[in-house]
Design an enzyme around this catalytic site. Structure first.
Site, PDB file in Angstrom:
ATOM      1  N   LYS A  56      53.408 -40.667 -32.045  1.00 10.14           N
ATOM      2  CA  LYS A  56      53.712 -39.752 -30.934  1.00 10.14           C
ATOM      3  C   LYS A  56      52.896 -38.484 -31.157  1.00 10.14           C
ATOM      4  O   LYS A  56      53.259 -37.617 -31.950  1.00 10.14           O
ATOM      5  CB  LYS A  56      55.210 -39.436 -30.932  1.00 10.14           C
ATOM      6  CG  LYS A  56      55.801 -39.099 -29.569  1.00 10.14           C
ATOM      7  CD  LYS A  56      55.193 -37.899 -28.875  1.00 10.14           C
ATOM      8  CE  LYS A  56      55.764 -36.591 -29.373  1.00 10.14           C
ATOM      9  NZ  LYS A  56      55.071 -35.414 -28.774  1.00 10.14           N
TER      10      LYS A  56
ATOM     11  N   GLU B 113      56.275 -32.593 -43.365  1.00 15.88           N
ATOM     12  CA  GLU B 113      55.151 -31.706 -43.697  1.00 15.88           C
ATOM     13  C   GLU B 113      55.279 -30.506 -42.769  1.00 15.88           C
ATOM     14  O   GLU B 113      54.913 -30.588 -41.593  1.00 15.88           O
ATOM     15  CB  GLU B 113      53.817 -32.414 -43.450  1.00 15.88           C
ATOM     16  CG  GLU B 113      53.608 -33.683 -44.265  1.00 15.88           C
ATOM     17  CD  GLU B 113      53.037 -33.411 -45.654  1.00 15.88           C
ATOM     18  OE1 GLU B 113      52.935 -32.232 -46.045  1.00 15.88           O
ATOM     19  OE2 GLU B 113      52.708 -34.393 -46.342  1.00 15.88           O
TER      20      GLU B 113
ATOM     21  N   CYS C 137      48.633 -25.175 -41.259  1.00 18.59           N
ATOM     22  CA  CYS C 137      49.865 -25.068 -42.055  1.00 18.59           C
ATOM     23  C   CYS C 137      49.572 -24.438 -43.406  1.00 18.59           C
ATOM     24  O   CYS C 137      50.352 -23.667 -43.932  1.00 18.59           O
ATOM     25  CB  CYS C 137      50.488 -26.440 -42.233  1.00 18.59           C
ATOM     26  SG  CYS C 137      49.334 -27.621 -42.931  1.00 18.59           S
TER      27      CYS C 137
ATOM     28  N   GLU D  96      55.782 -17.337 -41.007  1.00 17.13           N
ATOM     29  CA  GLU D  96      54.544 -18.026 -40.633  1.00 17.13           C
ATOM     30  C   GLU D  96      54.130 -17.547 -39.241  1.00 17.13           C
ATOM     31  O   GLU D  96      54.896 -17.671 -38.282  1.00 17.13           O
ATOM     32  CB  GLU D  96      54.784 -19.539 -40.623  1.00 17.13           C
ATOM     33  CG  GLU D  96      53.507 -20.307 -40.332  1.00 17.13           C
ATOM     34  CD  GLU D  96      53.729 -21.816 -40.233  1.00 17.13           C
ATOM     35  OE1 GLU D  96      54.665 -22.227 -39.527  1.00 17.13           O
ATOM     36  OE2 GLU D  96      52.949 -22.557 -40.844  1.00 17.13           O
TER      37      GLU D  96
HETATM   38  P1  NAD Z   1      56.387 -28.681 -33.336  1.00 18.59           P
HETATM   39  O1  NAD Z   1      57.424 -28.942 -34.365  1.00 18.59           O
HETATM   40  O2  NAD Z   1      56.768 -27.916 -32.136  1.00 18.59           O
HETATM   41  O3  NAD Z   1      55.769 -30.058 -32.798  1.00 18.59           O
HETATM   42  C1  NAD Z   1      55.240 -31.031 -33.654  1.00 18.59           C
HETATM   43  C2  NAD Z   1      55.473 -32.402 -33.049  1.00 18.59           C
HETATM   44  O4  NAD Z   1      56.877 -32.628 -32.965  1.00 18.59           O
HETATM   45  C3  NAD Z   1      54.915 -32.569 -31.630  1.00 18.59           C
HETATM   46  O5  NAD Z   1      54.413 -33.881 -31.481  1.00 18.59           O
HETATM   47  C4  NAD Z   1      56.160 -32.400 -30.774  1.00 18.59           C
HETATM   48  O6  NAD Z   1      56.080 -33.068 -29.538  1.00 18.59           O
HETATM   49  C5  NAD Z   1      57.225 -33.039 -31.649  1.00 18.59           C
HETATM   50  N1  NAD Z   1      58.589 -32.598 -31.364  1.00 18.59           N
HETATM   51  C6  NAD Z   1      59.001 -31.402 -30.872  1.00 18.59           C
HETATM   52  N2  NAD Z   1      60.346 -31.398 -30.736  1.00 18.59           N
HETATM   53  C7  NAD Z   1      60.793 -32.607 -31.163  1.00 18.59           C
HETATM   54  C8  NAD Z   1      62.092 -33.194 -31.280  1.00 18.59           C
HETATM   55  N3  NAD Z   1      63.190 -32.556 -30.927  1.00 18.59           N
HETATM   56  N4  NAD Z   1      62.160 -34.443 -31.782  1.00 18.59           N
HETATM   57  C9  NAD Z   1      61.048 -35.125 -32.159  1.00 18.59           C
HETATM   58  N5  NAD Z   1      59.802 -34.619 -32.054  1.00 18.59           N
HETATM   59  C10 NAD Z   1      59.673 -33.368 -31.566  1.00 18.59           C
HETATM   60  O7  NAD Z   1      55.217 -27.998 -34.135  1.00 18.59           O
HETATM   61  P2  NAD Z   1      53.868 -27.425 -33.544  1.00 18.59           P
HETATM   62  O8  NAD Z   1      54.135 -26.097 -32.947  1.00 18.59           O
HETATM   63  O9  NAD Z   1      53.212 -28.459 -32.711  1.00 18.59           O
HETATM   64  O10 NAD Z   1      53.021 -27.269 -34.894  1.00 18.59           O
HETATM   65  C11 NAD Z   1      53.035 -26.109 -35.625  1.00 18.59           C
HETATM   66  C12 NAD Z   1      53.833 -26.255 -36.891  1.00 18.59           C
HETATM   67  O11 NAD Z   1      53.408 -27.396 -37.630  1.00 18.59           O
HETATM   68  C13 NAD Z   1      53.627 -25.089 -37.824  1.00 18.59           C
HETATM   69  O12 NAD Z   1      54.860 -24.685 -38.367  1.00 18.59           O
HETATM   70  C14 NAD Z   1      52.743 -25.661 -38.922  1.00 18.59           C
HETATM   71  O13 NAD Z   1      52.807 -25.001 -40.137  1.00 18.59           O
HETATM   72  C15 NAD Z   1      53.217 -27.057 -38.989  1.00 18.59           C
HETATM   73  N6  NAD Z   1      52.176 -27.934 -39.574  1.00 18.59           N
HETATM   74  C16 NAD Z   1      52.356 -28.413 -40.835  1.00 18.59           C
HETATM   75  C17 NAD Z   1      51.383 -29.198 -41.439  1.00 18.59           C
HETATM   76  C18 NAD Z   1      51.582 -29.751 -42.827  1.00 18.59           C
HETATM   77  O14 NAD Z   1      50.860 -30.661 -43.197  1.00 18.59           O
HETATM   78  N7  NAD Z   1      52.495 -29.229 -43.625  1.00 18.59           N
HETATM   79  C19 NAD Z   1      50.215 -29.504 -40.745  1.00 18.59           C
HETATM   80  C20 NAD Z   1      50.060 -29.007 -39.465  1.00 18.59           C
HETATM   81  C21 NAD Z   1      51.065 -28.219 -38.881  1.00 18.59           C
END
Ligand code: NAD
Length: 490
Positions: free
Chosen positions: A187, A262, A296, A392
């Protein structure tokens, strides 16, 4: 199947960007919904994507379960490795197209998007080579028995990825899961999912059997939550924000499905006064502004020993004032942020620093007007407890914090709820080892940061940065389960 090719950046690959990829076929979302993608460099519409929902996730899980019972589930490790190797070659053959698509979709400068595409190929290559190297063990046991362990796939793995590094995150999680013989339901993020779709098309061309990889774009609250709560899914890999990670772990817990999280970070680079500053400087800046800080593992805190504080500050400020921000296709130092929402969040953090010493900002390229641009901003003399040094930001903002000695540096570096990455710049060998052991982080770099992307290096966090490890060989253990067999033979 007769796909209607919309006018989209992926049209050359021969599928409709508004379709899901399920069971080897491109099809519209069952409920017929679509979402619109934007080009963050211009704010203009890019194309439509499918708005998958519970019914599409159900279909994708059934397709993956079927693949586990048939072709893919019966494949040998060497066959899976060869399929991933072919996929790696196909990705490499399309690096330029993938980079263009990612630049348009995510707003990454072309050079960074290209590096992500090359990394995707490298993940496939790494896991191709590793597929037939994972094995169990024989265990010393009682007289008359032979005991051993088997490494087996979980079955159906769910992969929920964010928009900031789609290709790299797909490579590291789907690549490892496929190598271990799982069938995947991916997804991608609703803000940027085109390279996930191209990857599915290339996987099909590489000969992965139907159902081994399924892609269902859609909203997190619809397709994402349907996937994380699905009782037919046997493992969830999630990369994204802390708040969503908590929701996913809570929902997967209802069917006791293992989860890898992650999440985010507030990673520190610690500069001691004996460091080679010429070597450190590019890493200090780039690790904060790469991908416009939407990383991240961005190094958003720079801790500097007082005796070299002014020197590092003025040299970093010099770098900052030369940074150019603009349209991703112009390939400057920084592109836009992903969305107007992200721009507002980051701008509001910068406003919260109005009481701070703002020492330098970058420049907006004159041709870039309508995208979601935020100028890279460097704050100095920041208290370790200030909101900008604790939360962050996920934008191009770095804070400089002075420290006195090793103990002081450690207390500040470990003084947030996160623990993803840290680095130490020093030529004192004893201090390198003491700091590496005492820093609370999933990865510690000495006299470097990020080490060439680190496909081979296990990656993940502690504390609010998450749990579980992806990348490297270690990921293969996370994407498999261990069975113990004891044979009584007298
Ligand atoms: P997000 O959590 O809003 O979304 C990430 C994914 O989760 C998207 O595909 C989204 O559609 C899905 N999602 C959202 N709500 C959901 C739910 N209720 N149930 C299931 N899936 C759901 O995050 P974002 O804003 O897209 O990304 C930014 C964040 O990701 C930052 O905090 C960043 O640090 C983190 N990040 C971490 C890593 C790592 O490897 N540690 C890498 C990249 C990004």
């Amino acid at each position: 199947m007769n796909p209607k090719i919309t006018d989209s950046p992926v049209a050359a690959f021969g599928f409709d960007s508004a379709h899901c990829f399920i069971g080897g076929d491109w099809k519209p979302a069952i409920e017929g919904g679509v979402l619109e993608l934007e080009n963050p460099s211009t704010g203009e519409r890019l194309c439509s994507i499918a708005r998958g929902t519970q019914t599409d996730i159900d279909a994708a899980v059934v397709a993956a379960q079927t693949a586990m019972q048939t072709g893919w589930g019966r494949s040998t490790a060497v066959e899976r490795g060869r399929a991933l190797q072919r996929l790696s070659q196909l990705v490499l053959a399309h690096v330029d197209a993938l980079a263009q698509i990612e630049s348009l979709d995510v707003g990454k400068p072309l050079k960074q998007a290209r590096a992500d595409a090359v990394a995707l190929a490298r993940y496939c290559e790494f896991y191709a080579g590793a597929a037939d190297k994972v094995h169990g063990e024989t265990l010393p046991f009682m007289e008359g028995y032979t005991a051993f362990t088997l490494r087996e796939p979980h079955g159906v793995t769910g992969h929920i990825v964010p928009w900031n590094y789609p290709m790299q995150i797909i490579g590291r999680s789907v690549g490892a899961a496929l190598a271990m013989g799982n069938a995947c339901v991916l997804k991608p993020a609703e803000e940027a999912c085109l390279t996930a779709l191209v990857f599915a098309e290339l996987a099909s061309q590489a000969g992965l059997p139907a159902g081994a990889l399924n892609v269902v774009p859609g909203l997190g609250s619809e397709a994402g939550s349907a996937l994380s709560a699905h009782t037919g899914v046997n493992h969830i890999s999630f990369t994204g924000s802390f708040d969503t990670g908590v929701k996913i772990q809570t929902s997967a817990a209802q069917s006791v499905v293992p989860v890898t999280l992650e999440l985010g970070g507030k990673s520190a680079q610690v500069v001691f006064d004996d460091a080679n500053l010429d070597a450190a400087l590019p890493f200090l800046v780039n690790a904060g502004i790469q991908n416009a800080g939407q990383t991240c593992s961005a190094s958003s805190r720079i801790l500097i020993q007082r005796s070299v504080y002014q020197t590092v500050l003025s040299r970093m400020a010099e770098h900052y004032t030369a940074l150019q921000v603009g349209n991703a296709l112009d390939d400057l130092h920084l592109g836009p942020l992903i969305s107007v929402r992200q721009k507002d969040i980051v701008s509001s953090y910068i406003e919260q620093g109005s009481d701070l010493n703002k020492v330098a900002v970058g420049q907006l390229h004159e041709a870039a007007a309508n995208g979601y641009f935020v100028l890279p901003t460097l704050f100095a003399d920041v208290s370790p407890n200030h909101v900008l040094a604790q939360e962050e930001i996920f934008g191009p903002v770095q804070v400089l914090i002075p420290f006195d000695d090793e103990d002081d540096a450690l207390a500040i570096a470990n003084g947030t709820p996160f623990g993803l990455v840290a680095s130490v710049w020093t030529n004192d060998g004893g201090r390198q080892m003491r700091m590496a052991k005492a820093l609370r982080a999933g990865q510690v770099f000495i006299n470097n940061y990020g080490a060439g992307g680190g496909v081979e290096l296990p990656f993940g966090g502690v504390g609010k940065s998450g749990h579980g490890r992806e990348k490297g060989f270690e990921a293969l253990y996370g994407f498999s389960t261990l069975k113990t067999v004891a044979v009584a033979h007298g």
